[in-house]
Design an enzyme around this catalytic site. Sequence first.
Site, PDB file in Angstrom:
ATOM      1  N   ASP A  71      15.359  19.653   9.029  1.00 53.00           N
ATOM      2  CA  ASP A  71      15.391  20.018  10.446  1.00 53.00           C
ATOM      3  C   ASP A  71      15.910  21.449  10.600  1.00 53.00           C
ATOM      4  O   ASP A  71      17.005  21.772  10.149  1.00 53.00           O
ATOM      5  CB  ASP A  71      16.271  19.044  11.229  1.00 53.00           C
ATOM      6  CG  ASP A  71      15.984  19.098  12.719  1.00 53.00           C
ATOM      7  OD1 ASP A  71      15.924  20.216  13.285  1.00 53.00           O
ATOM      8  OD2 ASP A  71      15.817  18.033  13.340  1.00 53.00           O
ATOM      9  N   SER A 121      12.922  19.552  18.380  1.00 53.68           N
ATOM     10  CA  SER A 121      12.680  18.664  17.232  1.00 53.68           C
ATOM     11  C   SER A 121      11.884  17.420  17.584  1.00 53.68           C
ATOM     12  O   SER A 121      11.138  16.910  16.752  1.00 53.68           O
ATOM     13  CB  SER A 121      14.010  18.231  16.608  1.00 53.68           C
ATOM     14  OG  SER A 121      14.660  19.338  16.045  1.00 53.68           O
TER      15      SER A 121
END
Length: 520
Positions: A71, A121
Amino acid sequence: MRVWYVLSGRRPGFMPASLLLLLATLAACAIDPDELHAHHWYKLGVEDINEALQRTQNTKLAKNVVLFLGDGMGISTVTAGRIFKGQKHGKSGEEGYLSFERFPNMALLKTYNVDKQVADSAAAATAFLSGAKGNFYTLGVTAAVKAGDCAASLLPENRPKSILSWAQEQGKETGLVTNTRITHATPGAAYASSAQREWECDAKMKEEADPSVMQCKDIARQLVEDEPGMSLKVIFGGGRQAMGAPLTNSTTTSCRRLDGQNLALKWQERRQSENASYAYVTNTRQLKDVDINNTEFILGLFADNHMSYERNRDVSEAGEPSLSELVATAIRRLDRAKKGYFLIVEGGRIDHAMHDGKAQLALEEMLAFDAAVATALGLVDLNETLVIVTADHSHGLAINGYPDRGNDILGTTFYEEGIADNMPHTTLLFTTGPGFNYSYDGTKVVRANVSGVDTRAASYMFPATVPTKMGESLHSGEDVAAYAAGPWSHLFHRTHEQTYVAHVIAYAAQVGPFASPHAP
Ligand SMILES: *[C@@H]1O[C@H](CO)[C@@H](O)[C@H](O)[C@H]1NC(C)=O
Ligand SMILES: *[C@@H]1O[C@H](CO)[C@@H](O)[C@H](O)[C@H]1NC(C)=O
Ligand SMILES: *[C@@H]1O[C@H](CO)[C@@H](O)[C@H](O)[C@H]1NC(C)=O
Ligand SMILES: *[C@@H]1O[C@H](CO)[C@@H](O)[C@H](O)[C@H]1NC(C)=O
Ligand SMILES: *[C@@H]1O[C@H](CO)[C@@H](O)[C@H](O)[C@H]1NC(C)=O
Ligand SMILES: *[C@@H]1O[C@H](CO)[C@@H](O)[C@H](O)[C@H]1NC(C)=O
Ligand SMILES: [Zn+2]
């Protein structure tokens, strides 16, 4: 050329002072003296060309797929992580590779959301997990759903299936591993559809002005009540609070369930009603004690909120397992699946450290992620397992100045000829972030003097150009890389949409939109 002669021993006895200085410098930053010879680089060139020429295209069915997601792991983070890794091993650092950087195939991915140039995200995860792009802050829904629009998110046509559903429909077993809350953006998009990524538990929905959002189901409940979450064989992460499971620290506040449900217990009751073997574990000791060969389902919730940063992790048996340990356990469990498995692994806290302006924490997370990939590579057969390593979006981390070779990647540098205010700066700088630190000296704006500052300290925030609140440094919009090995990995070959990841997985494993055999 003189250097070449002396170092290769062809002209012994002659060593000018400048060369002694050069050698001392090389030793100080652990540069391989071979690098001074053209033949070193020619040898590398021949090796790389031979490797490239021997590349074969594996067009066999991908029985298994392991998707690793770093991430916020932009390309500058990969570069800095590579240098950091080498320096930890006493090397200069720049010359090394991370575990996945030698994969035979790679591509760049365009990460924009349908309504934003720069992704969050959740919508990015929707793209690479379901193959369709969505809007900023939505999760597992198409772009027909605006953020917060519960009613639109309930329409079946707006809820694309994820690769986990595609895999399960073809009889494959599935697993999900993260070091964030299990209900957070990336893992959430693997099993849930929500018009708002923050609806991890019912409390966050109750906070909305529009009471009709309560017609939607929070993300945690979707994990235990709906497919594909219900059929996941392995679920590892943090997030006990959103799940309503007993906590170790009652002061933690991420999302506190208002409905009083203990979803971890509900998950166990379901397994009991199916007569299935299962384990619910909350620390390293319990995870090690699982009889992995004789356990069908494993739920591991190792933290009330997110799991710890690797740097702060309690490594005792009462503490939290590493990402590598989680990956090893997941693969050992899934490996016995007759029709193969899909495993998604997120190194989710690289992003969080970046949001805090803590480059040192982010690079430690990057290495924990790298180690987890290496662990997987030691356990899978790449002839029948497609392994992809990618990121959801980048961060505004830049590698700046002209630091000497081997200069501490977390340290400072000063290019006297170019810097206008006569002060060093950290090599790593953020575009946006809480480390913004300028002041007015009465005549002009000046930046903080980093001379003598311990930029490696856990509390140090790397400087940023635009100020943000703590935890709020903003994402960046340049492409991210996808590294791939195994069956059909050569389908990654140019700049692609981020959605392409899901389609390659589907094609390689013959699931979802490519479920009918494509090979003669
Ligand atoms: C509990 O959480 C609070 C707030 O995050 C933190 O300050 C405290 O150190 C934690 N206590 C323990 C025992 O983990
Ligand atoms: C589980 O086992 C019990 C007792 O043997 C049996 O009555 C029940 O039908 C089983 N349930 C399932 C879902 O197999
Ligand atoms: C579990 O199964 C694997 C694969 O069959 C085997 O190699 C391993 O020894 C088994 N572990 C135990 C503890 O029986
Ligand atoms: C993978 O496939 C290649 C070519 O078919 C074969 O030589 C090799 O032994 C296989 N490796 C494994 C681990 O099965
Ligand atoms: C800004 O820099 C000064 C030193 O110049 C330091 O004392 C201060 O803690 C820094 N503030 C922030 C928010 O980083
Ligand atoms: C920066 O700090 C160092 C060490 O404290 C000091 O020697 C130097 O003069 C400072 N530079 C400026 C421009 O203030
Ligand atoms: Zn983020």
